[in-house]
Every structure is written in C-alpha cells, then in structure tokens.
Design a protein around this motif. Structure first.
Motif, PDB file in Angstrom:
ATOM      1  N   ASP A 178     -15.038  19.277 -23.384  1.00 32.87           N
ATOM      2  CA  ASP A 178     -14.294  18.793 -24.551  1.00 32.87           C
ATOM      3  C   ASP A 178     -13.393  19.896 -25.092  1.00 32.87           C
ATOM      4  O   ASP A 178     -12.226  19.664 -25.410  1.00 32.87           O
ATOM      5  N   PHE A 179     -13.924  21.100 -25.204  1.00 31.42           N
ATOM      6  CA  PHE A 179     -13.119  22.213 -25.697  1.00 31.42           C
ATOM      7  C   PHE A 179     -12.022  22.574 -24.701  1.00 31.42           C
ATOM      8  O   PHE A 179     -10.906  22.919 -25.106  1.00 31.42           O
ATOM      9  N   ALA A 180     -12.321  22.506 -23.416  1.00 31.11           N
ATOM     10  CA  ALA A 180     -11.305  22.838 -22.409  1.00 31.11           C
ATOM     11  C   ALA A 180     -10.095  21.923 -22.537  1.00 31.11           C
ATOM     12  O   ALA A 180      -8.946  22.374 -22.437  1.00 31.11           O
ATOM     13  N   ARG A 181     -10.330  20.633 -22.754  1.00 31.55           N
ATOM     14  CA  ARG A 181      -9.214  19.690 -22.903  1.00 31.55           C
ATOM     15  C   ARG A 181      -8.413  19.986 -24.172  1.00 31.55           C
ATOM     16  O   ARG A 181      -7.183  19.937 -24.178  1.00 31.55           O
ATOM     17  N   LEU A 182      -9.117  20.294 -25.255  1.00 28.08           N
ATOM     18  CA  LEU A 182      -8.423  20.640 -26.500  1.00 28.08           C
ATOM     19  C   LEU A 182      -7.625  21.928 -26.326  1.00 28.08           C
ATOM     20  O   LEU A 182      -6.475  22.023 -26.792  1.00 28.08           O
ATOM     21  N   SER A 183      -8.215  22.893 -25.655  1.00 25.38           N
ATOM     22  CA  SER A 183      -7.537  24.170 -25.458  1.00 25.38           C
ATOM     23  C   SER A 183      -6.245  23.994 -24.675  1.00 25.38           C
ATOM     24  O   SER A 183      -5.235  24.645 -24.971  1.00 25.38           O
ATOM     25  N   ARG A 184      -6.252  23.118 -23.682  1.00 20.74           N
ATOM     26  CA  ARG A 184      -5.026  22.868 -22.919  1.00 20.74           C
ATOM     27  C   ARG A 184      -3.937  22.286 -23.812  1.00 20.74           C
ATOM     28  O   ARG A 184      -2.762  22.667 -23.726  1.00 20.74           O
ATOM     29  N   ARG A 185      -4.299  21.342 -24.689  1.00 18.20           N
ATOM     30  CA  ARG A 185      -3.314  20.745 -25.584  1.00 18.20           C
ATOM     31  C   ARG A 185      -2.710  21.797 -26.526  1.00 18.20           C
ATOM     32  O   ARG A 185      -1.497  21.823 -26.753  1.00 18.20           O
ATOM     33  N   VAL A 186      -3.564  22.636 -27.047  1.00 16.68           N
ATOM     34  CA  VAL A 186      -3.097  23.670 -27.974  1.00 16.68           C
ATOM     35  C   VAL A 186      -2.225  24.688 -27.253  1.00 16.68           C
ATOM     36  O   VAL A 186      -1.182  25.107 -27.761  1.00 16.68           O
TER      37      VAL A 186
END
Length: 343
Positions: free
Chosen positions: A10-18
């Motif tokens: 979940d964090f990996a996907r958010l990190s990519r967006r950011v």
C-alpha cells in the motif's frame, strides 16, 4: 488497537504517486530564501537588543526571539530529515550551527530521539515522546506511575501548558546531559558549540541589561520559546491512538493512524513549520516542507481508497483533543485517590 499485518505494498503504491508528482525533489531556492530570512530576522533581533539598551522594552525582543528560536529549531528539524541537503555531512554541519550554536539545543541528541519517534510513533514502549517521565500518556502508564508523574498525572491536562514554559530549559538541559556522556557523535564539537551559544547569550544579557532586567528577559524568552515549541509538536500525535508491544501494523498504517493533521492557511503553515501536515511528514520524512501541502490531497485520497482513517482537525480542536486525552489518561490516578479517600 489491533490490525492485521500488511505487506507494505500500500505504501509502495502511494510512494510512486507522490514521486511521480515530483514532491520528493529538493527545493534549494525555497530553503535558501527561508534560511536567509530567518537568519536575517534573528540577527536583526539581536541588533535591536543592543540598540535598545537597558530598557523594559527589551521584553518585546524576548518575545520576538522566542519565535525566532522556534523557527531556527524548525530549520534544524528539516536539516535532520535531509529535506534541505541530500547527504549527511552538509545536513549535520548546518544542523549543528542552527541547533547547537543558534538555540542551544544538541542536534545529535535531538536527531537520535526524533529518529526513534519516527520509527515507532505513539508506541508507549518505543517512542521517547511518550515516555512517562513527567506526564502519563495512557491509562496503563498512569496505573504504573510513581513519584512526580503520579503527582502531576492527576491534573496534567490543566498543567500541560504551564509545564511547557519549562520546555526550553528542558531542551538545553537534555543537550548538556547528552554531551556530558560518552556515545554522542561529534561530542566535542557539539559541546563546544553549546558552550559558545550559552557564553554569547548570557554575555549579551549581562552586558546590556541590569541583573533584574536580564533575569526577567531570560524567564520571558525561555518560557515563551518552550510554549511555542510545545504548541508546534503537541497537535501532531497527542490524543491519537497509543500503540503497545502487541500491535502489528504496516508502515503506512503505523504512521497515518497515530498522526493528526491540522487545518489552516499559510500562517499556520509558517507557524508550525509545515508540521501541521504531520501525516504526510511521517510518511515521507525527507519531503521538503513546502511540498507537504501539495502531498496532502494525494495522501488523503489514497487513504480513502484503501479504507485507512485520515484524521484532520482545526488548530484549537487539536489542542482540545490533546488535553482531553491527557485528562483521560490520568483517570486511574484520580480514581485511586478517590478510593483511598473513601477507605
């Protein structure tokens, strides 16, 4: 509070967006302007101090420098997180100048303490910010408390802001204690910079002011600086869930569920140094502070997608929630006292 252990995807996907939004990129121009402005105001305040001379008008300078000390501490915070420089060496050099020499706070001690806080926010066994040294932060801590925490814990919600007047002195004392013991990185340099700070500070007070005015200036300056520092950090986690040893959370949930954002405009952003976007800061500690506001809608929207509560409130309400939590944490002490009185 319990939750299932998650994989971290979940964090990996958010990190990519950011990252794709460019919000992890450095902002050298912003920090050059901010450091230059704060340094100019800080030096101007001391120039005004010497120009005014032995006068009670100096209390206005004491108030001004309390704010400047807070702003310098916020810059030291950004430097410690490598928001300004990408590598450690320039971050440490600038951080020690700002922290040790600028405000008399050990950069190395604070960085170690703050790093442990970020790793386990609001964890009563692992987060140094919720150690029951004076205040108790949970009912379990209240039940186990003895001595000063037990005495204060009964009415700690009412005593919280008065106690913050001592926070500036506590930061000084903690830094001195850290350099007095082996183990601190670059201990000699930190000690020398702290000594230089205190020598310059007290020399200025005693040369310009009479002893009585110097004492009042010192009290007002340190008390207001302590309240300002506490007011910056108190809204962020106090009143949010307290974690314990049996809690299993992935990185994203551990940071989001224990943090609170504070709504507000540019004035709040400047006053709190961007730490009003505490959720985004805890998820991305190296993100430059001016990007935190832009990251907020991305993080908030993503949390809604995956069903993670995202807590945000106004500034006054954040203090109310923190004080309410302190009062509730002290209930076992008050209950024990009531039971003893009936016996």
């Amino acid at each position: 509070m319990t939750a299932n252990l998650r994989t971290g995807s979940d964090f990996a996907r958010l990190s990519r967006r950011v990252s794709e939004a460019g919000l992890l990129d450095r902002r050298p121009g912003y920090y050059a302007f901010r450091i230059g402005l704060v340094a100019t105001l800080f030096v101007s305040g001391w120039i005004a101090f010497f120009a005014i001379g032995d006068s009670w008008w100096q209390l206005g300078i004491a108030v001004f420098q309390a704010v400047m000390f807070g702003q310098i501490a916020l810059l030291s915070h950004d430097l410690a997180h490598r928001q300004v420089f990408r590598t450690r060496r320039p971050s440490e050099i600038a951080g020690r100048i700002a922290g040790n020499l600028g405000v008399g706070m050990s950069y190395g001690w604070w960085m170690d303490k703050h790093t442990r806080h970020h790793a386990n926010p609001n964890h009563e066994d692992l987060d140094p910010d919720v150690d029951p040294d004076i205040l108790v932060w949970s009912k379990d801590q209240a039940r186990a408390s003895k001595g000063l925490p037990r005495f204060i814990g009964r009415y700690q919600a009412f005593l919280f802001f008065p106690l913050l007047t001592l926070e500036g002195l506590n930061l000084h004392f903690s830094g001195i204690r850290a350099v007095a013991k082996p183990g601190l990185r670059r201990r000699g340099l930190e000690a020398a910079l702290l000594l230089a700070h205190f020598a310059l500070y007290f020399s200025a007070l005693l040369v310009v002011l009479s002893p009585g005015k110097a004492l009042v200036f010192f009290i007002v300056h340190k008390a207001l600086w302590g309240v300002y520092m506490g007011s910056i950090f108190a809204p962020n986690h106090k009143g949010m869930p307290i974690l314990s040893g049996d809690t299993e959370l992935d990185f994203l949930r551990k940071q989001v569920l224990t943090s609170r954002n504070v709504r507000g405009g540019r004035i709040v952003d400047v006053a709190l140094g961007g730490l009003n976007y505490q959720i985004e800061h805890h998820l991305f500690p190296s993100m430059p502070s001016p990007h935190l506001r832009r990251a907020r809608p991305i993080v908030q929207g993503y949390c809604a997608e995956i069903g993670v509560p995202y807590h945000e409130t106004g500034l006054i309400e954040s203090y109310s929630l923190a004080l309410r939590s302190l009062h509730e944490a002290g209930e076992p002490i008050r209950a024990n006292r009531r039971d003893a009185a009936r016996a």
